[in-house]
Design a protein around this motif. Sequence first.
Motif, PDB file in Angstrom:
ATOM      1  N   LEU A   7     -42.155 -18.272  39.634  1.00 53.77           N
ATOM      2  CA  LEU A   7     -42.680 -19.145  40.666  1.00 53.77           C
ATOM      3  C   LEU A   7     -41.930 -18.948  41.977  1.00 53.77           C
ATOM      4  O   LEU A   7     -40.698 -18.993  41.993  1.00 53.77           O
ATOM      5  N   GLY A   8     -42.683 -18.713  43.031  1.00 49.02           N
ATOM      6  CA  GLY A   8     -42.055 -18.542  44.336  1.00 49.02           C
ATOM      7  C   GLY A   8     -42.475 -19.664  45.276  1.00 49.02           C
ATOM      8  O   GLY A   8     -43.664 -19.948  45.414  1.00 49.02           O
ATOM      9  N   ILE A   9     -41.493 -20.329  45.861  1.00 53.09           N
ATOM     10  CA  ILE A   9     -41.770 -21.387  46.831  1.00 53.09           C
ATOM     11  C   ILE A   9     -41.029 -20.976  48.094  1.00 53.09           C
ATOM     12  O   ILE A   9     -39.809 -20.812  48.075  1.00 53.09           O
ATOM     13  N   GLU A  10     -41.787 -20.748  49.155  1.00 57.21           N
ATOM     14  CA  GLU A  10     -41.183 -20.140  50.345  1.00 57.21           C
ATOM     15  C   GLU A  10     -41.450 -20.961  51.591  1.00 57.21           C
ATOM     16  O   GLU A  10     -42.598 -21.099  52.019  1.00 57.21           O
ATOM     17  N   ASN A  11     -40.415 -21.515  52.147  1.00 59.00           N
ATOM     18  CA  ASN A  11     -40.490 -22.248  53.428  1.00 59.00           C
ATOM     19  C   ASN A  11     -41.669 -23.222  53.464  1.00 59.00           C
ATOM     20  O   ASN A  11     -42.479 -23.203  54.384  1.00 59.00           O
ATOM     21  N   ALA A  26     -42.402 -35.221  53.974  1.00 60.13           N
ATOM     22  CA  ALA A  26     -42.172 -35.290  52.525  1.00 60.13           C
ATOM     23  C   ALA A  26     -41.457 -34.039  52.031  1.00 60.13           C
ATOM     24  O   ALA A  26     -40.601 -34.108  51.155  1.00 60.13           O
ATOM     25  N   LEU A  27     -41.802 -32.883  52.604  1.00 59.02           N
ATOM     26  CA  LEU A  27     -41.087 -31.639  52.292  1.00 59.02           C
ATOM     27  C   LEU A  27     -40.815 -30.901  53.592  1.00 59.02           C
ATOM     28  O   LEU A  27     -41.714 -30.717  54.420  1.00 59.02           O
ATOM     29  N   TYR A  28     -39.568 -30.491  53.751  1.00 54.79           N
ATOM     30  CA  TYR A  28     -39.174 -29.844  54.994  1.00 54.79           C
ATOM     31  C   TYR A  28     -38.446 -28.551  54.668  1.00 54.79           C
ATOM     32  O   TYR A  28     -37.338 -28.562  54.137  1.00 54.79           O
ATOM     33  N   ASP A  29     -39.116 -27.429  54.902  1.00 51.23           N
ATOM     34  CA  ASP A  29     -38.541 -26.108  54.693  1.00 51.23           C
ATOM     35  C   ASP A  29     -37.937 -25.938  53.294  1.00 51.23           C
ATOM     36  O   ASP A  29     -36.742 -25.651  53.149  1.00 51.23           O
ATOM     37  N   VAL A  30     -38.770 -26.125  52.286  1.00 48.01           N
ATOM     38  CA  VAL A  30     -38.311 -26.011  50.900  1.00 48.01           C
ATOM     39  C   VAL A  30     -38.573 -24.595  50.377  1.00 48.01           C
ATOM     40  O   VAL A  30     -39.704 -24.109  50.439  1.00 48.01           O
ATOM     41  N   SER A  31     -37.515 -23.954  49.899  1.00 49.97           N
ATOM     42  CA  SER A  31     -37.640 -22.628  49.290  1.00 49.97           C
ATOM     43  C   SER A  31     -36.915 -22.619  47.951  1.00 49.97           C
ATOM     44  O   SER A  31     -35.818 -23.179  47.840  1.00 49.97           O
ATOM     45  N   LEU A  32     -37.546 -21.997  46.962  1.00 55.40           N
ATOM     46  CA  LEU A  32     -36.957 -21.973  45.620  1.00 55.40           C
ATOM     47  C   LEU A  32     -37.659 -20.900  44.804  1.00 55.40           C
ATOM     48  O   LEU A  32     -38.864 -20.723  44.928  1.00 55.40           O
ATOM     49  N   GLU A  33     -36.886 -20.184  43.986  1.00 57.48           N
ATOM     50  CA  GLU A  33     -37.501 -19.246  43.047  1.00 57.48           C
ATOM     51  C   GLU A  33     -37.151 -19.696  41.642  1.00 57.48           C
ATOM     52  O   GLU A  33     -36.003 -20.045  41.365  1.00 57.48           O
ATOM     53  N   ILE A  34     -38.140 -19.716  40.768  1.00 62.15           N
ATOM     54  CA  ILE A  34     -37.901 -20.135  39.390  1.00 62.15           C
ATOM     55  C   ILE A  34     -38.238 -18.975  38.474  1.00 62.15           C
ATOM     56  O   ILE A  34     -39.303 -18.356  38.590  1.00 62.15           O
ATOM     57  N   GLU A  35     -37.310 -18.662  37.573  1.00 60.10           N
ATOM     58  CA  GLU A  35     -37.508 -17.515  36.690  1.00 60.10           C
ATOM     59  C   GLU A  35     -38.310 -17.879  35.454  1.00 60.10           C
ATOM     60  O   GLU A  35     -38.336 -19.028  35.030  1.00 60.10           O
ATOM     61  N   LYS A  36     -38.939 -16.861  34.912  1.00 55.81           N
ATOM     62  CA  LYS A  36     -39.696 -17.011  33.673  1.00 55.81           C
ATOM     63  C   LYS A  36     -38.786 -17.561  32.573  1.00 55.81           C
ATOM     64  O   LYS A  36     -37.694 -17.055  32.362  1.00 55.81           O
ATOM     65  N   GLY A  37     -39.228 -18.616  31.909  1.00 57.29           N
ATOM     66  CA  GLY A  37     -38.467 -19.162  30.793  1.00 57.29           C
ATOM     67  C   GLY A  37     -37.331 -20.087  31.188  1.00 57.29           C
ATOM     68  O   GLY A  37     -36.644 -20.627  30.325  1.00 57.29           O
ATOM     69  N   GLU A  38     -37.160 -20.288  32.475  1.00 56.33           N
ATOM     70  CA  GLU A  38     -36.079 -21.158  32.929  1.00 56.33           C
ATOM     71  C   GLU A  38     -36.429 -22.634  32.714  1.00 56.33           C
ATOM     72  O   GLU A  38     -37.604 -23.001  32.734  1.00 56.33           O
TER      73      GLU A  38
END
Length: 261
Positions: A7-11, A26-38
């Motif tokens: 999962l990629g969440i970019e800006n 509610a969301l301000y410049d949120v970035s996050l990468e989530i790996e498979k199985g995490e």
Amino acid sequence: MSNHVLLGIENVYRTYVDDEDNKVEALYDVSLEIEKGEFVTIIGSSGCGKTTLLRLIAGLDTPLSGKLTIGGVPITGTDPERGYVFQQGGLFPWLTVENNIATGLKARGVYKQEKSRVQEYIELIGLQGFEKAFPHQISGGMAQRVAIARALINRPAALLLDEPMGALDSFTRADLQDKLLELWRHDETTMILVTHDIDEAIYLSDRIVIMTPRPGRISDIMEVSFPHPRHRGGVEFLTMRKTILEKLHLASALPEPEYRI
Ligand SMILES: Nc1ncnc2c1ncn2[C@@H]1O[C@H](COP(=O)(O)OP(=O)(O)O)[C@@H](O)[C@H]1O
Ligand SMILES: [Mg+2]
């Protein structure tokens, strides 16, 4: 982007306008990468954007700007590959436990072929003997297990859980936490859990994402690297809890814990 990223969440930005015409970030410049199985938990006080973020991942809402992808493909709407479990309720009151779970399969049109899996999931959530019960005849903890099974029976790549244990007493909650770990191992599903319970986050997850409100943003990401089963009274656990409390600015005035020898 690594091959393991699911999962990629970019800006990502998401703004609402409230009843008095004020802008709510509610969301301000949120970035996050989530790996498979995490197993990732999102933690933070009420109003910091946790549900908003989960709804965007589910495809129930779209961002004002920024990008959300699953397996590198943009998220454009809901899909059984992203199962969603609400805080409470969410079961069809007129359907039995087994028929509630079967709706997951029916929604994908595979009920005939995969019918036997309903019983498999009933056993996995420990509800043998309750197949024919209706939601009002079972406890809140059991109902949440049914909701989780209904989402998991579609073998989603990711299971999104929005405070699924929020309304449960602490014993039922501990029990369901263990069940969730069992299901996670069984299906190797990527878990994204929203909670405001710090202990729950430490007990369950590989990484804890800490969010803060006004504007809703990620303030910290912490790895929980000690092995399962995790002991809620253990030194690693308590040390981590203190760190998180400090990051949430809740613990600055607390005395030193007694386990420091
Ligand atoms: N539909 C909406 N209309 C207006 N404001 C909203 C709406 N949904 C959420 N908000 C506001 O956005 C902020 C984040 O909300 P939410 O994502 O529900 O936070 P959390 O789940 O962390 O409690 C809050 O200030 C909330 O009041
Ligand atoms: Mg919420």
